[in-house]
Every structure is written in structure tokens, then in C-alpha cells.
Design a protein around this motif. Structure first.
Motif, PDB file in Angstrom:
ATOM      1  N   CYS B  72      -2.403  -0.284   1.670  1.00  0.00           N
ATOM      2  CA  CYS B  72      -2.156   0.901   0.848  1.00  0.00           C
ATOM      3  C   CYS B  72      -3.246   1.060  -0.211  1.00  0.00           C
ATOM      4  O   CYS B  72      -3.755   2.162  -0.430  1.00  0.00           O
ATOM      5  N   ILE B  75      -6.389   2.451   1.339  1.00  0.00           N
ATOM      6  CA  ILE B  75      -6.300   3.895   1.628  1.00  0.00           C
ATOM      7  C   ILE B  75      -6.554   4.690   0.345  1.00  0.00           C
ATOM      8  O   ILE B  75      -7.343   5.636   0.322  1.00  0.00           O
ATOM      9  N   ILE B  76      -5.903   4.259  -0.743  1.00  0.00           N
ATOM     10  CA  ILE B  76      -6.058   4.978  -2.013  1.00  0.00           C
ATOM     11  C   ILE B  76      -7.512   4.928  -2.482  1.00  0.00           C
ATOM     12  O   ILE B  76      -8.112   5.935  -2.843  1.00  0.00           O
ATOM     13  N   THR B  79      -9.844   7.027  -0.313  1.00  0.00           N
ATOM     14  CA  THR B  79      -9.711   8.459  -0.597  1.00  0.00           C
ATOM     15  C   THR B  79     -10.557   8.850  -1.800  1.00  0.00           C
ATOM     16  O   THR B  79     -11.290   9.846  -1.762  1.00  0.00           O
ATOM     17  N   ILE B  82     -14.370   8.765  -0.908  1.00  0.00           N
ATOM     18  CA  ILE B  82     -14.850   9.926  -0.149  1.00  0.00           C
ATOM     19  C   ILE B  82     -14.881  11.156  -1.045  1.00  0.00           C
ATOM     20  O   ILE B  82     -15.814  11.964  -0.978  1.00  0.00           O
ATOM     21  N   ALA B  83     -13.881  11.261  -1.928  1.00  0.00           N
ATOM     22  CA  ALA B  83     -13.871  12.387  -2.858  1.00  0.00           C
ATOM     23  C   ALA B  83     -15.116  12.351  -3.732  1.00  0.00           C
ATOM     24  O   ALA B  83     -15.799  13.369  -3.912  1.00  0.00           O
ATOM     25  N   LEU B  86     -18.197  13.432  -1.724  1.00  0.00           N
ATOM     26  CA  LEU B  86     -18.289  14.882  -1.523  1.00  0.00           C
ATOM     27  C   LEU B  86     -18.684  15.583  -2.827  1.00  0.00           C
ATOM     28  O   LEU B  86     -19.533  16.476  -2.826  1.00  0.00           O
TER      29      LEU B  86
END
Lengths: 197, 197
Positions: B72, B75-76, B79, B82-83, B86
Motif C-alpha cells: 500500500c 502504491i501511494i 502515485t 508519477i504526479a 508529470l
């Protein structure tokens, strides 16, 4: 069993939520990212090489499919003649892949200039290929019929001192780009005709 | 609560400053600190990820099942990474190009996972934010300091501005890998000398 289900549920919800957030973010930034790349990386290199063109080569760009790849071609108009085309290729440098914009005159098939765009070469050594315009100026006017090479390899380009690998890599990338140019020249000329009016 | 919020925040700046005191997360520390600008950019990107992951992990700490907590957390963290990737491409493209692969590598930076596991999963939201911010800024400070030393000695510039005249011969090895180890080792030594008094 309850534990098991809880694990699966939590992981699933977490993953889908994060996927959703990232997809939204990507949709909202993709256009900006493309513009950034065009304006900050390729744009300045293209404008520098095609200095003196009467049009804006970045605005007058066309897309063309070469093999499986889509290439963006920047067209430069000199003396009312759309006779110069610039496009980006990649080469394998000392540290990583680098981007190279190559411009060719379609009338007499000579190199108009080159410009390194993205790179990870060593600052102060390989990075000179991008930072020092006088080094890149050596490529100007070379005929496309011969491979581009540094003087050690029998060519006419003086290698950057301390960065022979980078210098050689730029020459190789330029040679490949010129080969590509020769291959696609017929289609290219048609595309250019559409721009030069 | 054993410690005050100020303590949670300031411990990251000296007592537990990540690369020097904990000697953690050395991959970006050695890899990107060729210039001060890179150091600050990398530090701030990591701070953003730390802050975000600490916040979400501490919010969800009662929901996440213990057996799959690491999955978990990853995953956090992924995220947020990747944010940040970008967003950097959209708003700080040039910096993104320089940092390259080290941005996605924040996912496996053990400082981020370490704080999620050791702190955020056991503490409240506000304390976790203070912890993330403190550790993140400590990391940024370390990277900038190392970047400044390597940039000044290795290329003779500071924030891209020439410091010395043309006669200055830069210690080019400082911007390469061995220079990174030497600069880090000497700074570590200095900090331990000061700290042991």
C-alpha cells in the motif's frame, strides 16, 4: 478469511483510485508537456540552426511518417525558397541517449547545421557539444554524401578535448540522420512544396 | 505525544538529516548533485513526495491491513512520484531533463518508504506532515550543499554564473562519480567533527 478480503479490497480501491488520479493529471498536462518540449528543447535549437529564415520554422512544421515513427519536420524558408528542412534524431552518447536536430539544404544537399537538444553528457566535457556553438558550427556546409566523422576517424570535425566519445557519437548520429534524409527525400520535397508558397 | 511538533520538524534538519546522519538515499545524492540547481530541484521533488505520502499514509494508517502495508505504501508513493514527474514536465521541463531517471527513482528512495513505515504509519496527520517537511527540507539542504561544492570546484560556476576568470582550471573529476563520493565523505567527516563536540 475476513483479513484476506480486507487486504484485497483495500489494495484494489487504493490502486484504482491512484490510477484514476494519475489518468486525470495526465490528460490535463499532456498538451502543456508537448508544448514545453517544442518551445524549450527543439524550438530554440531549430531556430538557432535556421537563423535568418524568413518564416518561423517552428510554426511551419509538418508531421511525416517514417517507417513506424512519426517525425516532425521543421521547414525553413530562405530568400523566398523553402529549401531547408530540420528534424530531430537520437544518438547514443557517453552517458545516455541524446537528441540531435539536423538541418539539411534540399537544393545542394549540404548540412546547414546541427544542434544537440536533450543530453546527459558530463558538464564541462561532453556538454560542450550543446553549450559551445563554435563547435557545432564545424558541421556547417558538410556534404551529405560522405559520413560525418571526427579527424581521428578520417573526418573533418575536431573532437571536443576530453570528450572523444561524445564527439564521435554526435558525428554518428548526424551520419544516420543524413542517411535517413536521403531515404525520405522524395516524400520530403512534396511536403516542403506545401509550405513554400 | 512524546515530542513537540517543532522537534518533529527540526530533527530532519540536523539530528536525522538524511544523507549525512542516516546515510540513506545516497543514489540521488551522488547522482544528481553535479550542480546546485539540480540539487535543489531533486530535493524539492523528494520533499513533495515525502509530504504527500506521509499525509496519506497517516490518514489511512487505521485502514491499511498490516500484512500488505508495504504494498500500500508503495502504491501511494508511486502515485505521488508519477504526479511529480508529470508536473515537472509541464512546468519545469528543463529541470526535468537534467534530473532524468532520478525522478522515477524516488519511488525506491528508502527515505520515503522509511518515513512512511517508521513514522507516518504510527503517528497522527499533523505530526506526519511536520516529519515529512523536516526530513524533506533536510534532504534538500544536503543536496544543495553538495551540489554547490561540486559545482563551484568542478565547473567553476555557482547557479550557472562564472565565479572565476578564464584562467581557472576546473577540477573536472568533481562533477564525475569519484568527486561525488569524495565531497560527500569530506562533508560527512566535517559534520561528525562539529557534532561530536
Amino acid at each position: 478469511m475476513v483479513d484476506m478480503i480486507k487486504m484485497v479490497v483495500v489494495l484494489t480501491i487504493l490502486s484504482s483510485f491512484s490510477g484514476g488520479v494519475l489518468a486525470t493529471l495526465r490528460d490535463n498536462t499532456s498538451e502543456r508537456i508537448e508544448n514545453q518540449e517544442l518551445n524549450l528543447v527543439k524550438g530554440p535549437a531549430v531556430r538557432q540552426i535556421l537563423e535568418g529564415a524568413s518564416n518561423d520554422p517552428v510554426a511551419d512544421r509538418v508531421k511525416m511518417t517514417v517507417g513506424e515513427e512519426e517525425k516532425t519536420l521543421f521547414i525553413g524558408v530562405f530568400d523566398g525558397n523553402a529549401n531547408t528542412v530540420a528534424f530531430e534524431t537520437t544518438g547514443k552518447g557517453y552517458a545516455d541517449k541524446f537528441g540531435l536536430v539536423v538541418a539539411v539544404n534540399t537544393d545542394d544537399d549540404t548540412l546547414v547545421g546541427i544542434g544537440v537538444t536533450t543530453h546527459k553528457e558530463t558538464p564541462g566535457l561532453g556538454a560542450v557539444a550543446k553549450d559551445d556553438p563554435t563547435w557545432a558550427a564545424q558541421f556547417k556546409g558538410l556534404p551529405i554524401s560522405e559520413p560525418v566523422a571526427i579527424t581521428n576517424d578520417g573526418g573533418s570535425v575536431n573532437a571536443i578535448s576530453g570528450a572523444t566519445i561524445t564527439s564521435r557519437a554526435v558525428c554518428d548520429a548526424a551520419t544516420d540522420a543524413l542517411k535517413l534524409y536521403s531515404d525520405i527525400k522524395p516524400q520530403l520535397l512534396e511536403q516542403i512544396k506545401a509550405v513554400g508558397k | 505525544m512524546a515530542k513537540s511538533l517543532t522537534q518533529e520538524f527540526t530533527k530532519g534538519l540536523w539530528a536525522e538529516i538524511p544523507p549525512f546522519r542516516l546515510v540513506l538515499g545516497l543514489c540521488p545524492v551522488l547522482g544528481v548533485t553535479t550542480t546546485m540547481e539540480n540539487g535543489i530541484g531533486m530535493g524539492l521533488a523528494t520533499t513533495f513526495v515525502l509530504l504527500g505520502s506521509n499525509l496519506i499514509v497517516s490518514l489511512l494508517r487505521k485502514v491499511i491491513p498490516a500484512k500488505v502495508r508495504i504494498a500500500c505504501f508503495i502504491i501511494i508513493i508511486a502515485t505521488f512520484v508519477i504526479a511529480v514527474e508529470l508536473l515537472m514536465q509541464a512546468f519545469a521541463y528543463v529541470l526535468f531533463l537534467k534530473l532524468g531517471v532520478f525522478i522515477p527513482l524516488i519511488v525506491v528512495n528508502c527515505i520515503v518508504l522509511g518515513r512512511a513505515e517508521a513514522f507516518a504509519s504510527k503517528n497522527g496527520v499533523v505530526a506526519s506532515i511536520a516529519d515529512g517537511l523536516g526530513i524533506g527540507l533536510g534532504f534538500t539542504l544536503s543536496l544543495s550543499a553538495l551540489g554547490a561544492v561540486r559545482e563551484i570546484l568542478g565547473t567553476g560556476t555557482f547557479f550557472g554564473i562564472e565565479l572565476f576568470g578564464a584562467s581557472f582550471q576546473p577540477f573536472t573529476f568533481m562533477v564525475q562519480a569519484p568527486g561525488a563520493f569524495m565531497a560527500l565523505g569530506l562533508m560527512l567527516c566535517g559534520m561528525n567533527l562539529v557534532g561530536s563536540k
